[in-house]
Each structure stands twice: as structure tokens, then as C-alpha cells.
Design a protein around this motif. Sequence first.
Motif, PDB file in Angstrom:
ATOM      1  N   VAL A   1       3.666  -3.971  33.787  1.00  0.00           N
ATOM      2  CA  VAL A   1       3.711  -5.032  32.774  1.00  0.00           C
ATOM      3  C   VAL A   1       2.934  -4.587  31.536  1.00  0.00           C
ATOM      4  N   HIS A   2       3.427  -4.989  30.359  1.00  0.00           N
ATOM      5  CA  HIS A   2       2.702  -4.748  29.100  1.00  0.00           C
ATOM      6  C   HIS A   2       2.290  -6.091  28.516  1.00  0.00           C
ATOM      7  N   ASN A   3       0.987  -6.246  28.242  1.00  0.00           N
ATOM      8  CA  ASN A   3       0.482  -7.474  27.614  1.00  0.00           C
ATOM      9  C   ASN A   3      -0.132  -7.103  26.264  1.00  0.00           C
ATOM     10  N   VAL A   4       0.143  -7.926  25.252  1.00  0.00           N
ATOM     11  CA  VAL A   4      -0.354  -7.660  23.897  1.00  0.00           C
ATOM     12  C   VAL A   4      -1.432  -8.667  23.542  1.00  0.00           C
ATOM     13  N   ASN A   5      -2.609  -8.161  23.160  1.00  0.00           N
ATOM     14  CA  ASN A   5      -3.711  -9.031  22.719  1.00  0.00           C
ATOM     15  C   ASN A   5      -4.247  -8.496  21.389  1.00  0.00           C
ATOM     16  N   PRO A   6      -3.698  -9.023  20.249  1.00  0.00           N
ATOM     17  CA  PRO A   6      -4.083  -8.486  18.931  1.00  0.00           C
ATOM     18  C   PRO A   6      -5.365  -9.110  18.361  1.00  0.00           C
ATOM     19  N   LYS A   7      -5.974 -10.062  19.083  1.00  0.00           N
ATOM     20  CA  LYS A   7      -7.079 -10.837  18.495  1.00  0.00           C
ATOM     21  C   LYS A   7      -8.428 -10.159  18.693  1.00  0.00           C
ATOM     22  N   ARG A   8      -9.377 -10.525  17.828  1.00  0.00           N
ATOM     23  CA  ARG A   8     -10.793 -10.148  18.025  1.00  0.00           C
ATOM     24  C   ARG A   8     -11.363 -11.155  18.998  1.00  0.00           C
ATOM     25  N   THR A   9     -11.451 -10.807  20.260  1.00  0.00           N
ATOM     26  CA  THR A   9     -11.853 -11.803  21.270  1.00  0.00           C
ATOM     27  C   THR A   9     -12.360 -11.093  22.521  1.00  0.00           C
ATOM     28  N   ASN A  10     -13.153 -11.830  23.328  1.00  0.00           N
ATOM     29  CA  ASN A  10     -13.575 -11.317  24.643  1.00  0.00           C
ATOM     30  C   ASN A  10     -12.563 -11.646  25.728  1.00  0.00           C
ATOM     31  N   VAL A  11     -11.588 -12.509  25.391  1.00  0.00           N
ATOM     32  CA  VAL A  11     -10.555 -12.868  26.368  1.00  0.00           C
ATOM     33  C   VAL A  11      -9.720 -11.620  26.637  1.00  0.00           C
ATOM     34  N   VAL A  12      -9.439 -11.352  27.914  1.00  0.00           N
ATOM     35  CA  VAL A  12      -8.799 -10.078  28.265  1.00  0.00           C
ATOM     36  C   VAL A  12      -7.320 -10.054  27.850  1.00  0.00           C
ATOM     37  N   MET A  13      -6.554 -11.083  28.234  1.00  0.00           N
ATOM     38  CA  MET A  13      -5.102 -11.043  28.005  1.00  0.00           C
ATOM     39  C   MET A  13      -4.665 -11.877  26.819  1.00  0.00           C
ATOM     40  N   GLY A  14      -3.629 -11.389  26.136  1.00  0.00           N
ATOM     41  CA  GLY A  14      -3.035 -12.141  25.026  1.00  0.00           C
ATOM     42  C   GLY A  14      -1.855 -12.968  25.513  1.00  0.00           C
ATOM     43  N   ASP A  15      -1.109 -13.545  24.543  1.00  0.00           N
ATOM     44  CA  ASP A  15      -0.030 -14.480  24.894  1.00  0.00           C
ATOM     45  C   ASP A  15       1.290 -13.785  25.216  1.00  0.00           C
ATOM     46  N   GLN A  16       1.472 -12.560  24.719  1.00  0.00           N
ATOM     47  CA  GLN A  16       2.785 -11.904  24.850  1.00  0.00           C
ATOM     48  C   GLN A  16       2.791 -10.937  26.034  1.00  0.00           C
ATOM     49  N   THR A  17       3.655 -11.214  27.012  1.00  0.00           N
ATOM     50  CA  THR A  17       3.731 -10.383  28.216  1.00  0.00           C
ATOM     51  C   THR A  17       5.173  -9.936  28.436  1.00  0.00           C
ATOM     52  N   THR A  18       5.368  -8.628  28.638  1.00  0.00           N
ATOM     53  CA  THR A  18       6.708  -8.065  28.860  1.00  0.00           C
ATOM     54  C   THR A  18       6.705  -7.276  30.162  1.00  0.00           C
ATOM     55  N   ILE A  19       7.716  -7.486  30.987  1.00  0.00           N
ATOM     56  CA  ILE A  19       7.856  -6.670  32.202  1.00  0.00           C
ATOM     57  C   ILE A  19       8.518  -5.354  31.778  1.00  0.00           C
ATOM     58  N   LEU A  20       7.794  -4.235  31.903  1.00  0.00           N
ATOM     59  CA  LEU A  20       8.348  -2.930  31.530  1.00  0.00           C
ATOM     60  C   LEU A  20       9.267  -2.401  32.624  1.00  0.00           C
ATOM     61  N   TRP A  21       8.907  -2.693  33.869  1.00  0.00           N
ATOM     62  CA  TRP A  21       9.711  -2.217  35.002  1.00  0.00           C
ATOM     63  C   TRP A  21       9.366  -3.042  36.239  1.00  0.00           C
ATOM     64  N   GLY A  22      10.385  -3.286  37.074  1.00  0.00           N
ATOM     65  CA  GLY A  22      10.123  -3.914  38.376  1.00  0.00           C
ATOM     66  C   GLY A  22      10.137  -5.429  38.339  1.00  0.00           C
ATOM     67  N   GLU A  23       9.367  -6.021  39.256  1.00  0.00           N
ATOM     68  CA  GLU A  23       9.417  -7.469  39.508  1.00  0.00           C
ATOM     69  C   GLU A  23       8.513  -8.244  38.544  1.00  0.00           C
ATOM     70  N   LYS A  24       8.840  -9.551  38.398  1.00  0.00           N
ATOM     71  CA  LYS A  24       7.966 -10.455  37.614  1.00  0.00           C
ATOM     72  C   LYS A  24       6.710 -10.800  38.397  1.00  0.00           C
ATOM     73  N   TYR A  25       6.825 -10.759  39.721  1.00  0.00           N
ATOM     74  CA  TYR A  25       5.746 -11.210  40.606  1.00  0.00           C
ATOM     75  C   TYR A  25       5.493 -10.155  41.679  1.00  0.00           C
ATOM     76  N   ILE A  26       4.276 -10.156  42.229  1.00  0.00           N
ATOM     77  CA  ILE A  26       4.075  -9.506  43.526  1.00  0.00           C
ATOM     78  C   ILE A  26       3.783 -10.629  44.528  1.00  0.00           C
ATOM     79  N   LYS A  27       3.829 -10.300  45.813  1.00  0.00           N
ATOM     80  CA  LYS A  27       3.608 -11.334  46.835  1.00  0.00           C
ATOM     81  C   LYS A  27       2.379 -11.009  47.666  1.00  0.00           C
TER      82      LYS A  27
END
Length: 457
Positions: free
Chosen positions: A246-272
Motif C-alpha cells: 500500500v502507498h499512503n501520502v502524507n504531505p502535511k507538517r505533522t506528527n500524525v503518521v498517515m495521511g488521507d490518500q491511500t492507494t493499493i499498489l498490489w494485492g488485497e485491500k485487507y489482511i486477515k
Amino acid sequence: MSKPQPPVQKNETVELTFEDLTHEGNGVGKVNGYPLFVPYGLPGEKGKVKVIKVKKNFGFGKLLEVEEPSPERVEPPCDVFYQCGGCQIQHMSYDMQLSMKRNQVESSMHKVGHLSHVPVHPTIGMEDPWRYRNKVQIPVGKDGDGLKTGFYRKRSHDIINMDTCVIQDEKNDRMVEAVRRIAEKHGLQAYDEEKHRGTLRHIMVRTGQTTGDVMVVIITKTKELPHKNDIVEEIRQTYPDVKSIVHNVNPKRTNVVMGDQTTILWGEKYIKDRIGDIEFMISPKSFYQVNPNQTKQLYDKALEYADLQGHETVIDAYCGIGTISLFLAQKAKKVYGVEVVGPAVSDAKKNAKLNGLENAEFFVGEAEKVFPWWKSQGLDPDVIVVDPPRKGCDESLLQAMIEMKPNKIVYVSCNPSTLARDLRILEDGGFETQEVQPVDMFPQTGHIECVSWLKRK
């Protein structure tokens, strides 16, 4: 009249005998009645301490030398334990960790909740308190011309370069190392938070401990992930266990790890993964407990306290992706879950479907607003279960719970002091706390999880 001065000065070296531990696991010793808080000191030990901060009523010190070690002192297996901020109590025997955590809960019950009549049971620990974490999110920094990954030094954003973490699943360690190596080979630049420049911010890995599924999330400042096809191909070749990249984009100046935009580059949306008989789909942003073995202990205890016979209506506040709700739905007639995070609720619905549980319904909203509406619709729960964040329950939610008059409330908590505060409010509203069971979800750290139950007077 001049105020009495503290009996120590900054940079002074003192001999100290440690008498106690703070909630974080720091040693406490006194100089003429003046407390000094010192990381890595254990009760009963004598040591040399350098005073590093002096306040009016207490100070802080640095342990220079242990002159008389406690039998509970152990050698930390982690090479960077004394620099890294991830764990706080690896220097303490596991038995001592468990009793320290129980004392922490008991002390909150007495001092914060004035509930000294409530029994606090011995902490439920792990058989093997290492390698338990199923999720790692690790910052990436610059190391000469290359990249380094590691946790932050205590109270700083300076990354300590490391290849292994003794509380992480070994797969997580190996995946982080592989992604770092592959990213370095393709010339990706580490994100520089001071200059707000660069590409690669964090590497996150999630592992299904019962399924072996692995998800890799690459978090960048930039919209594009350079060489993404090559990077994906090399990760897949290195680790065939990987189910999702998965690729996640976080362009902000922040301590929060993940941004709002998430793209599956390969494989499943979920693991179990499974906890007990329940299977869960876990997405990149799902809140899913990091220690599934102990989560089962915690939820089994919550289920025991709820004591469901099959005819009850249950409400689960702060239901997340439905972890506790679905455990309850195995035994209850009907379960209603409420959660403020929309994507978590859609995950909860999918998890209910995955497990064929048709008696669990999930709603998006703030519990404190949804509860009065439910009450106005004539919903009368037999049992209410809450598992709030560290800040505890909103006071208006506690009042709504009191007004709903369930026979029983089961309260799961990750913060003993807000638990004690909330139990006090529920007691004053006509409920009686029966017992508290601490569960060690986070060995080698100062954190403790608890479950308690109250019945209506």
C-alpha cells in the motif's frame, strides 16, 4: 518568611536509596524527604544519582551507578534500550512488571476514584512477553548517503538506527529492513521534518499472527512513489508472504503518521487475523489491538463479566472495527455498536458478515449523542460495554449510561486513572463496581489495560 530551598541542586551527585516506583516505572528516592524521580532505579536499590532538574516539591535525576542491585534487576536483551523511547521497563523482571502494573491500578482506584473497597486482581501476564506486536510504524531518516529506520530517542525526534526490536513480530523487523534496503537501492530520499523536504516518511508493517498475512504500507510526503513498480516487484520477490502493498501520502507538517490518500499498489485491500473464533479484516488504518494473544484474554474476561445467557440486548460504545462487539454477539441476542470513525464502522459491518453474525448492528456517531437517541427510541440494554480512548468516557456519555439503567456495565480501559474517575461517577449514579482485572497487553512498557464490571444497585 523565605520559602525552604530544596535540599539538592542541579548537577549535584547524591547517594540515593530507592523506595518506590512511579506509574511509568521510574525509581523514587528521597533526600531529606524531597523526592527524586530517576529512570531505571528499582525499589531496594542504592545508587549514585546526578540531579538534572530541581522543582519546588520534587526533582529528576539520572542514574550514574547501581551500588546495590535489586534481585529483580535483569539485563535488557535490547541493545538500544537505554537510548530508545519505545520500552521503559526491560531492566525489570517480568514478575516485578506485573506487580508494578497491578499496584498502579490499585493506587488509581484508591486515590482517584476513592474505591478502596474494589478488589484488583493480580495482572494476567504473558507466557513469553517478547515479540508480541503485530504492527510497526517506523520513521525513516537520513544516514550518510543512505537511509536509517528506528524509533525516536526519548523525548526527541532523533532516530536511533536499529535492525531489530525485541517486542515486534520478527516478520515486521525483516520487512522493515527489506523495504528500507529496496528504497535505498532506488535512491529514495528520507523525509526531513525540519525542512519539510524529501520523500519517504514512515514504513508500516501489519502482520496477521494466526494467518501469517503481511501488509506493507509505504508512507511518503510526495504524491508519487518513485520506482514504485520496481519496489513492489522486489518486495514480492523477497517476501512471498506479503498479501498487500500500500502507498499512503502524507504531505502535511505533522506528527500524525498517515495521511488521507491511500492507494493499493498490489494485492488485497485487507489482511486477515483471528482472535478466538472470530476472523477480522484489517485495513491500513484499522484500529486493531497490537497483541492479539492478550486481547483474547481481555475479551474473554469482558465476556465472563457480561455473563450473557442469550436473551440480552448489548450496546458496545467505541466499537472500532467490531472486535468486542462480535465476541459479544456470539452469546447475546442483539448487539448495537457505535463508533465515531466512519471507515471503522464499515469495517465492523464487513467483519460481522465475514463471521456470519447477523445479530450485530453498527452505527456511526458520537456515543454520547447516539445513546439519548437510542433511549428515546425505546432501546433498553441489559448490558453496556465501553472501551474508550486514554482520556476515558465523555461525562455526558456516563450520564446517558446512568439514565439507560442497564443491569450491568463492563468497562475496558487503557488508562487506570481515567477508569477510576469514570467508575466513581458511575458509582455516584447508582452502580456498584465489583472487581477490576488488569491484563498486560504491552510487556516491557509502562502501559496497562484493565477490564472491570459494575452492577446496578
